[in-house]
Design an enzyme around this catalytic site. Structure first.
Site, short mmCIF file in Angstrom:
data_model
loop_
_atom_site.label_atom_id
_atom_site.label_comp_id
_atom_site.label_asym_id
_atom_site.label_seq_id
_atom_site.Cartn_x
_atom_site.Cartn_y
_atom_site.Cartn_z
N ASN A 1 4.08 -38.39 -81.37
CA ASN A 1 4.70 -37.30 -80.35
C ASN A 1 3.75 -36.01 -80.64
OD1 ASN A 1 6.40 -36.38 -78.69
ND2 ASN A 1 7.64 -35.72 -80.29
N ARG B 1 8.42 -35.16 -99.05
CA ARG B 1 7.37 -34.57 -98.20
C ARG B 1 7.69 -33.22 -97.97
NH1 ARG B 1 6.99 -35.44 -91.79
NH2 ARG B 1 5.05 -34.50 -91.66
N HIS C 1 -0.45 -33.87 -90.97
CA HIS C 1 -0.46 -35.27 -91.14
C HIS C 1 -1.48 -35.79 -92.04
CE1 HIS C 1 0.30 -35.31 -86.55
NE2 HIS C 1 1.51 -35.56 -87.09
N ASN D 1 12.20 -37.13 -96.49
CA ASN D 1 11.58 -36.11 -95.58
C ASN D 1 12.74 -35.50 -95.00
OD1 ASN D 1 10.12 -34.91 -93.47
ND2 ASN D 1 9.50 -37.08 -92.97
N ASN E 1 0.61 -48.75 -80.88
CA ASN E 1 1.36 -49.62 -79.82
C ASN E 1 0.88 -49.49 -78.63
OD1 ASN E 1 3.73 -50.80 -81.55
ND2 ASN E 1 3.93 -48.38 -81.66
N GLU F 1 3.72 -43.20 -94.05
CA GLU F 1 3.38 -41.99 -94.99
C GLU F 1 4.47 -42.10 -95.99
OE1 GLU F 1 2.87 -38.74 -91.98
OE2 GLU F 1 3.69 -40.11 -90.84
N PHE G 1 5.36 -41.61 -74.01
CA PHE G 1 4.37 -42.26 -73.41
C PHE G 1 4.74 -43.55 -72.85
CE2 PHE G 1 1.64 -39.07 -75.46
CZ PHE G 1 0.51 -39.10 -74.59
N ARG G 2 5.68 -44.25 -73.17
CA ARG G 2 6.15 -45.40 -72.53
C ARG G 2 6.26 -45.00 -70.96
NH1 ARG G 2 9.32 -47.03 -77.68
NH2 ARG G 2 9.48 -44.70 -77.63
N GLY H 1 -0.96 -44.70 -81.14
CA GLY H 1 -2.20 -45.23 -81.43
C GLY H 1 -2.01 -46.72 -81.67
N ARG I 1 3.77 -30.28 -77.18
CA ARG I 1 2.72 -29.07 -77.42
C ARG I 1 1.32 -28.99 -76.61
NH1 ARG I 1 2.91 -30.72 -83.71
NH2 ARG I 1 5.13 -31.55 -83.55
#
Ligand code: AMP
Length: 399
Positions: free
Chosen positions: A211, A91, A180, A7, A336, A385, A285-286, A334, A241
């Site tokens: 993210n 990828r 995705h 990737n 965690n 992935e 997000f943490r 999603g 974003r």
């Protein structure tokens, strides 16, 4: 067969070596700061500690050379020679309308990926450098291209067209492509297995919340709508974003702040999302959950606005499919965050959703987090992935 999954970003390269029979990862790692001072390889053999080697990597070819060196190293390697790597899976971010499935790479495919670069100017050129470097260094190894957009090529026209002059679609290919795709495909297949149902009979909504974030509607195994569009900027509110907004805002900000188009796009890509909503507090997000729990307004407005947008998409896709059997959460957030999942599910009373609070605390494993009497199943399915790319490459070689 050993499959090397690559990737490639503009200055980074992630890799995993996966055995396609056992589906185990024998080694994985990351080359960072390619083409920049201070480049380094982080390498980890399964069951061993991470090793960090600093070495100049002026380009992706040098990076791949380092990766091959590490994989074949006498002490830390996992194969004795390149001939033990049966295939490489790359990828690729954008396959345009040309690629509705993964393909084996040849000159023609490489050219077609280049032709799609206009649609993903930040990503496809980087992916191509990885392809070219691998083809030079491993000329006898078959390679597969696996596209982020391919899974969504089954969307019907009414889902992928924008309400702008049709000419723009015909001349420039301006339409929803979605991203995705490898994750949405993997998670929907896995969800059907976990539910003990045939994918071909299920209506699923997959929420890939990382993210970068996107939602997809997967009816009978096929993507029928997804929230990202021509580019990964559309849809959900993301780390940095903006996601959906009135397009007139672009001109308005440019005018108000005396900025160029490019500068406004930079704001929408890098300074918006939950980072922007939280007044610059964090895109992670943490940190935001911490602020939310301490009742800080920055955290509360970022999380509430993010969650509301996810819930709106679930509603829209339930309508698009005329029902939903399962809602899946995946990716960093999603997988965690029990908090985000439970806040989203608070909006889903109309679907009869009932969360099992204990199950919802679990992390990192396939879990049904709704109660047995829930009107709609809710699941956490960790995405993978790299494994999906390795499977695609192996399947292409078997054909
Ligand atoms: P990804 O892009 O899939 O790697 O996801 C990254 C996002 O997942 C970041 O916003 C992280 O803060 C979030 N994330 C990862 N672990 C946790 C956790 N334990 N709780 C909340 N958010 C998390």
């Amino acid at each position: 067969m050993n499959i090397l999954v690559i990737n490639c970003g503009s200055s980074s390269l992630k890799f995993q070596l996966i055995d396609s029979e056992s589906e185990q990862v024998s080694a994985k790692g990351l080359c960072e700061r390619i083409g920049i001072a201070g480049s380094r390889l982080v390498y980890q053999k399964a069951g061993a500690d991470k090793q960090v080697s600093e070495a100049p990597m002026p380009d992706h070819k040098a990076a791949i050379r380092m990766v091959i060196g590490a994989l074949t190293d006498r002490e830390t390697g996992v194969v004795t020679s390149l001939s033990q790597i049966g295939a490489v899976g790359h990828r690729i971010v954008h396959g345009g309308e040309r690629f509705a499935a993964s393909v084996l790479l040849d000159d023609d495919v490489t050219e077609a990926i280049e032709a799609c670069s206009g649609l993903a100017p930040l990503h496809n050129p980087a992916n191509l450098t990885g392809i070219r470097a691998c083809r030079e260094l491993m000329p006898d190894t078959p390679m597969a291209a696996v596209f982020d957009t391919a899974f969504h090529q089954t969307m019907p026209q009414e889902a992928y067209l924008y309400g702008i002059p049709y000419d723009c679609y015909e001349k420039y290919g301006i339409r929803r492509y979605g991203f995705h795709g490898t994750s949405h495909s993997y998670v929907s297949k896995r969800a059907a297995q976990v539910m003990g149902r045939d994918l071909a009979t299920l209506k699923l909504i997959v929420c890939h919340l990382g993210n970068g974030a996107s939602v997809s509607a997967v009816r009978y195994g096929k993507s029928v709508d997804t929230s990202m569009g021509l580019t990964p900027l559309e849809g959900l509110i993301m780390g940095t974003r903006s996601g959906d907004m009135d397009p007139a805002i672009i001109e308005f900000i440019a005018h108000q702040e005396g900025k160029t188009l490019a500068e406004v796009m930079e704001i929408l890509n890098k300074e918006s999302g939950v980072l922007g909503l939280s007044g610059g507090l964090s895109s992670d997000f943490r940190d935001l959950e911490d602020a939310y729990c301490r009742e800080m307004p920055e955290g509360i407005r970022a999380i509430k606005t993010f969650v509301y947008r996810v819930a709106k998409y679930i509603g829209a896709y339930t309508a698009a499919m005329n029902g939903v059997d399962g809602i899946c959460f995946t990716a960093g957030l999603g997988e965690n965050s029990p908090l985000i999942r439970s806040l989203v599910c608070e909006y889903l009373g109309y679907l009869g959703v009932r969360l099992d609070q204990e199950q919802n605390q679990k992390r990192g494993q396939d879990t049904v987090i709704s109660t047995p009497d829930s009107g709609t199943a809710v699941l956490v399915i960790p995405t993978n992935e790299e494994l999906a790319i390795a499977r695609e490459a192996a399947a292409l070689l078997q054909k």
